[in-house]
Enzyme design. Structure first.
Site, PDB file in Angstrom:
ATOM      1  N   LEU A 152       0.871  -1.170   0.000  1.00 46.18           N
ATOM      2  CA  LEU A 152       0.000   0.000   0.000  1.00 46.18           C
ATOM      3  C   LEU A 152       0.908   1.219   0.000  1.00 46.18           C
ATOM      4  O   LEU A 152       1.891   1.266   0.744  1.00 46.18           O
ATOM      5  CB  LEU A 152      -0.900   0.030   1.242  1.00 46.18           C
ATOM      6  CG  LEU A 152      -2.192  -0.789   1.210  1.00 46.18           C
ATOM      7  CD1 LEU A 152      -2.936  -0.646   2.526  1.00 46.18           C
ATOM      8  CD2 LEU A 152      -3.087  -0.377   0.057  1.00 46.18           C
ATOM      9  N   ASP A 153       0.580   2.200  -0.826  1.00 44.10           N
ATOM     10  CA  ASP A 153       1.400   3.404  -0.899  1.00 44.10           C
ATOM     11  C   ASP A 153       1.493   4.099   0.460  1.00 44.10           C
ATOM     12  O   ASP A 153       0.611   3.960   1.314  1.00 44.10           O
ATOM     13  CB  ASP A 153       0.810   4.387  -1.914  1.00 44.10           C
ATOM     14  CG  ASP A 153       0.797   3.835  -3.328  1.00 44.10           C
ATOM     15  OD1 ASP A 153       1.633   2.949  -3.610  1.00 44.10           O
ATOM     16  OD2 ASP A 153      -0.038   4.286  -4.125  1.00 44.10           O
ATOM     17  N   TYR A 154       2.547   4.890   0.600  1.00 45.97           N
ATOM     18  CA  TYR A 154       2.783   5.659   1.827  1.00 45.97           C
ATOM     19  C   TYR A 154       1.572   6.529   2.174  1.00 45.97           C
ATOM     20  O   TYR A 154       1.202   6.664   3.343  1.00 45.97           O
ATOM     21  CB  TYR A 154       4.029   6.536   1.616  1.00 45.97           C
ATOM     22  CG  TYR A 154       4.469   7.327   2.812  1.00 45.97           C
ATOM     23  CD1 TYR A 154       5.124   6.716   3.881  1.00 45.97           C
ATOM     24  CD2 TYR A 154       4.271   8.706   2.860  1.00 45.97           C
ATOM     25  CE1 TYR A 154       5.563   7.445   4.970  1.00 45.97           C
ATOM     26  CE2 TYR A 154       4.703   9.447   3.942  1.00 45.97           C
ATOM     27  CZ  TYR A 154       5.355   8.814   5.004  1.00 45.97           C
ATOM     28  OH  TYR A 154       5.781   9.553   6.086  1.00 45.97           O
TER      29      TYR A 154
END
Length: 222
Positions: free
Chosen positions: A77-79
């Site tokens: 999952l992206d930051y």
């Protein structure tokens, strides 16, 4: 049965984890129970177990939750994306669930700028063209339309880098906020940001079915 070279006849005898167990002269190993943990990853946390820049990682949340098993995140999952993240020590399941070949569904709730027009919806549903090629078809449901943003649920089968954000950029509705609601059979539900829970029996059974079906498909192709 022999344990550590000694004959054991009493039922219910305890055996150490590292003991050598033999039945009819053949060594047997205990069935290992894998760990499946569900995390609500907050925004501002890296989906890695360590970060050279010193940013918070999912490992920090796992330790805070008291989980001692060595687990790794399945997929990424992206930051700046929050939501459900599965962590496990089951390498085979992690490979199947994250491999694009097996098309595990992922559902996100996106807050996008502007009112999403039917033409933009149709392009996303059919599959917009990205730099590396056309994205696969998606399912999309408009949840709410407000003054300057639209709230939509989108389900995809791929896992390209920042895919959902890039899809909406292509139709000129950039994402303001993004939450993953579901990963395969694992739902975010009411899990609080930063919290960790064990997978339910139903979720574990569903994960095992996905892995078994993937193995069967691989065997057929071999």
């Amino acid at each position: 049965m022999r344990v550590g070279g000694r004959v054991v006849r009493q039922l219910g005898s305890s055996v150490d984890d590292d003991a050598r167990v033999e039945v009819d002269g053949r060594r047997v190993a205990p069935v290992r129970t894998h760990t499946y943990a569900v995390l609500h990853k907050p925004v501002g946390v890296m989906t890695t177990m360590r970060d050279p820049e010193g940013r918070r990682t999912v490992a920090d949340l796992v330790r805070r939750a008291g989980l001692t098993t060595r687990v790794v995140p399945v997929g990424r999952l992206d930051y700046d994306t929050s939501g459900v993240l599965l962590l496990t020590d089951d390498g085979e399941a992690a490979n199947v669930l994250s491999h694009p070949r097996f098309g595990v569904e992922k559902t996100y709730r996106a807050t996008v700028r502007g009112r999403l027009e039917p033409g933009a919806v149709e392009r996303i549903v059919r599959g917009v063209r990205l730099d590396e090629g056309r994205a696969g078809p998606a399912r999309l449901r408009v949840v709410a339309v407000r003054r300057d943003v639209s709230l939509v649920d989108i389900t995809i089968h791929e896992g390209r880098n920042r895919q959902v954000r890039r899809m909406f950029e292509e139709v000129e509705h950039p994402v303001v906020a993004l939450v993953r609601l579901r990963f395969g059979p694992i739902a975010l539900g009411a899990l609080a940001p930063g919290a960790v829970r064990p997978a339910t029996d139903r979720e574990r059974a569903a994960l095992h079915r996905i892995v078994a079906e993937a193995q069967a498909a691989t065997d057929e192709d071999a």
